[in-house]
Design a protein around this motif. Structure first.
Motif, short mmCIF file in Angstrom:
data_model
loop_
_atom_site.label_atom_id
_atom_site.label_comp_id
_atom_site.label_asym_id
_atom_site.label_seq_id
_atom_site.Cartn_x
_atom_site.Cartn_y
_atom_site.Cartn_z
N GLU A 1 -4.44 -42.43 -6.87
CA GLU A 1 -5.81 -42.63 -6.39
C GLU A 1 -6.41 -41.30 -5.90
OE1 GLU A 1 -8.17 -45.24 -3.02
OE2 GLU A 1 -6.16 -45.84 -3.62
N ALA A 2 -5.60 -40.52 -5.17
CA ALA A 2 -6.09 -39.24 -4.64
C ALA A 2 -6.33 -38.24 -5.78
CB ALA A 2 -5.10 -38.67 -3.64
N LEU B 1 -7.05 -39.02 -8.87
CA LEU B 1 -8.22 -39.51 -9.60
C LEU B 1 -9.51 -39.09 -8.87
CD1 LEU B 1 -8.87 -41.18 -12.13
CD2 LEU B 1 -8.89 -43.22 -10.68
N ALA B 2 -9.50 -39.19 -7.55
CA ALA B 2 -10.67 -38.75 -6.78
C ALA B 2 -10.90 -37.25 -6.95
CB ALA B 2 -10.47 -39.08 -5.31
N GLY B 3 -9.82 -36.51 -7.00
CA GLY B 3 -9.94 -35.07 -7.22
C GLY B 3 -10.48 -34.76 -8.60
N TYR B 4 -10.03 -35.52 -9.59
CA TYR B 4 -10.50 -35.30 -10.96
C TYR B 4 -12.00 -35.61 -11.07
CZ TYR B 4 -11.06 -35.84 -16.00
OH TYR B 4 -11.51 -35.73 -17.28
N GLN B 5 -12.40 -36.67 -10.41
CA GLN B 5 -13.83 -37.03 -10.40
C GLN B 5 -14.66 -35.88 -9.81
OE1 GLN B 5 -14.72 -40.66 -8.27
NE2 GLN B 5 -16.54 -41.00 -9.49
N ASP B 6 -14.13 -35.27 -8.77
CA ASP B 6 -14.85 -34.16 -8.15
C ASP B 6 -14.87 -32.93 -9.06
OD1 ASP B 6 -16.24 -33.14 -5.79
OD2 ASP B 6 -14.53 -31.79 -5.57
N LEU C 1 -1.32 -32.68 -4.73
CA LEU C 1 -2.54 -33.43 -5.07
C LEU C 1 -3.65 -32.51 -5.56
CD1 LEU C 1 -3.06 -35.97 -2.14
CD2 LEU C 1 -2.10 -36.40 -4.41
N ARG C 2 -3.71 -31.33 -4.99
CA ARG C 2 -4.83 -30.43 -5.29
C ARG C 2 -4.48 -29.46 -6.43
NH1 ARG C 2 -6.36 -29.96 1.17
NH2 ARG C 2 -7.03 -32.13 1.30
N MET C 3 -3.23 -29.08 -6.51
CA MET C 3 -2.88 -28.09 -7.53
C MET C 3 -2.89 -28.69 -8.94
SD MET C 3 0.09 -25.32 -6.97
CE MET C 3 -0.46 -24.30 -5.64
N VAL C 4 -2.52 -29.96 -9.07
CA VAL C 4 -2.50 -30.55 -10.41
C VAL C 4 -3.90 -30.66 -11.00
CG1 VAL C 4 -0.37 -31.86 -10.10
CG2 VAL C 4 -2.57 -32.95 -9.59
N GLN D 1 -6.67 -36.12 4.13
CA GLN D 1 -5.33 -36.13 3.56
C GLN D 1 -5.34 -36.37 2.06
OE1 GLN D 1 -2.48 -35.28 5.30
NE2 GLN D 1 -4.10 -34.64 6.71
N GLY D 2 -6.51 -36.29 1.44
CA GLY D 2 -6.57 -36.53 0.00
C GLY D 2 -7.51 -35.57 -0.68
#
Lengths: 68, 472
Positions: A28-29, A31-36, B343-346, B398-399
């Motif tokens: 989920e996190a 996916l949210a990053g990809y959307q951004d 989470l951020r690097m990928v 945290q995300g």
């Protein structure tokens, strides 16, 4: 498919292509990053690159053939 | 002679005392190590304290002084290095499980220069994992805490560097800055933090995050200390592909010359409507602008392209380049990274080559505009650094997306020198800040302006009220 479903499919395809596994509890996190990331990329596409931005004409097809 | 406690001495003050014979590097170093031992269990700014090495360095510095050998202002001065700086024979972990046992064979170039200048290495400092994650509790070492209030973060990624300088453990600490990782901790911890011009300080031997955005630079308590450090670490390195083959400027010569006649640009448009801007931060920048005007400069409001464009280009480049550095490990051992780092690097794996190229095109356009249209008319820019005082640990997201409440990334994108400097304090007692941004390779002008502002405000006199009963 809904936009959300399309986004999820895109994520799965790109992750598989890159050889990265996405853990269930992080999906989920990410996916949210990809959307951004997509939002950021779309924003950058709104910027027109003109000949004045690249006098050497090394960036884009359109600038090189302008006036031909 | 000064009546200040040893941990409050600037590099220049300590140097004067050492050269006058009223202080030794050994005594200064011993006091620093004692203060770390007394207070760093709370602040967690150090990952590795190199006590024996420090005392040996200090003894060597004292011996050199006794024999009339003076290598310059940093001789005998204690400092720390962010743990992404590789150090020969000293564990260099990047605050990560992946490198927890990494002991390099060679020093990075900056450490080589600091050693040659006679500095005293106190140890290796906490960082966000690989200079990228967030303040995290799932790593081999705890996150550094803010000396002004340990419930609050230090900012990152040079988290230990900010905490150690603010706590008076080191006179100077080296950080790295890819999107604001020097200026963020400087802003939250109330120190000076300079991201030098891209290409001015070698990155060889510093673990990379994003090779077209990475910069190495110092965090210090005063602008003069920052200038003195820059004099020791700047210079061409033919093995760093970004390194500029230019003579090292004199960073100190113009300190004290003031700002009279300077033209300063103020792009309020970048921060005035930003999410998370605190009224205190905005008011402090207005006050700073008024201070510069009182000192004889002209301050004019200017327009810049939308901040979001700078941010978008910077983030896409950062994610892509960071992923390229870590690709193999993200494929094969992703769970050895902390959760936030992973989470951020990928995300870098999900960006198309064409989108990345557009980010570079926009970067070029924005850089030209900033340097030709704005800094062609103005000597410098003043603008926001952190948008608000340091948040509490329990307020950190945290995300994703990682919306950092600081406005530093534009100048990683353009490569201009940018310094975060304190502007005052919030009602809650936390530091406020601004950035001073200069023309490429005119870092000395940024330092000159910062020193003039610092002298006018007297903010360096205020230090965090740590538990001095426990301290040396």
């Amino acid at each position: 498919m809904t936009d959300a479903a399309t986004l999820a499919v895109e994520l799965d395809v790109l992750a598989a292509k890159a050889g990265i596994a996405i853990q269930h509890d992080r999906r989920e996190a990410i996916l949210a990053g990809y959307q951004d990331v997509k939002r950021l990329a779309a924003l950058l596409r709104t910027v027109e690159i003109t000949p004045a931005d690249e006098p050497a004409n090394i960036y884009t097809f359109a600038n090189i053939v302008r006036g031909a | 002679m000064t009546s200040k406690p040893l941990h409050d001495l600037s590099i220049a003050e300590a140097g004067r005392m050492i050269r006058a014979g009223s202080l030794t590097s050994s005594a200064l170093t011993e006091a620093s190590l004692a203060r770390i031992a007394a207070l760093d269990d709370v602040l967690a700014s150090f990952i590795t304290v190199t006590g024996e090495r420090a005392m040996a360095d200090a003894a060597a510095a004292d011996a050199d002084f006794a024999q009339g050998v003076d290598k310059g202002p940093l001789q005998g001065i204690p400092y720390g290095l962010k743990d992404i700086y590789m150090t020969a024979g000293i564990r260099s972990t990047c605050h990560s499980k992946l490198l927890v046992d990494n002991v390099p064979a060679e020093d990075c170039v900056v450490e080589t220069k600091l050693k040659a200048a006679g500095g005293v290495l106190l140890g290796k400092l906490a960082t966000h994992e690989f200079a990228f994650g967030g303040p995290s509790f799932d790593l081999p070492f705890p996150p550094a805490r803010n000396p002004w209030n340990p419930d609050h973060i230090t900012g990152g990624s040079s988290s230990g560097s900010g905490a150690a300088v603010a706590a008076g453990f080191c006179r100077m600490a080296m950080g790295s800055d890819t999107g604001g990782s020097i200026r963020g901790p400087a802003a939250y911890c109330g120190t000076v933090g300079l991201k030098p011009t891209y290409g001015l300080v070698s990155r060889r031997g510093i673990f990379p995050l994003s090779f077209t955005l990475d910069h190495a630079g110092p965090l210090t308590w005063s602008v003069e200390d920052c200038a003195l450090t820059m004099q020791a670490i700047a210079g061409h390195d033919p093995e760093d592909p970004a390194s500029a083959d230019l003579p090292v400027p004199n960073f100190v010569a113009d300190l004290g010359k003031g700002v009279e006649g300077m033209r300063i640009a103020l792009p309020r448009c970048h921060y005035k409507d930003a999410v998370g801007l605190s009224p205190e931060t905005a008011a402090a920048i207005e006050q700073a602008a008024a201070t510069f005007e009182k000192l004889g400069a002209t301050v004019e409001e200017i327009a810049l392209p939308d901040y979001d464009l700078f941010n978008a280009a910077g983030r896409l480049i950062l994610f892509s380049e960071a992923y390229a550095v870590h690709e193999k490990n993200l494929q094969t051992r992703p769970l050895d990274y902390g959760r936030l780092t992973h989470l951020r690097m990928v995300l870098g794996a999900l960006i198309s080559a064409s989108d990345l190229t557009q980010a570079f095109r926009v970067r070029r356009k924005l850089s030209l505009l900033l340097n030709r249209d704005i800094l062609g008319r103005y000597d410098a820019i003043i603008t926001a650094s952190a948008l608000a005082p340091a948040p509490r640990f329990d307020e950190m997201p945290q995300g994703n997306p990682p919306n950092w409440p600081i406005q530093t990334i534009p100048y990683n994108l353009t490569g201009n020198p940018a310094m975060s400097i304190p502007t005052g304090f919030s009602k809650s007692g936390l530091p406020l800040s601004m950035q001073i941004v200069g023309r490429p390779f005119e870092d000395a002008t940024v330092l000159r302006m910062g020193q003039a502002f610092e002298a006018a405000t007297g903010l360096t006199a205020l230090r965090p009220a740590l538990d001095l009963a426990k301290a040396a």
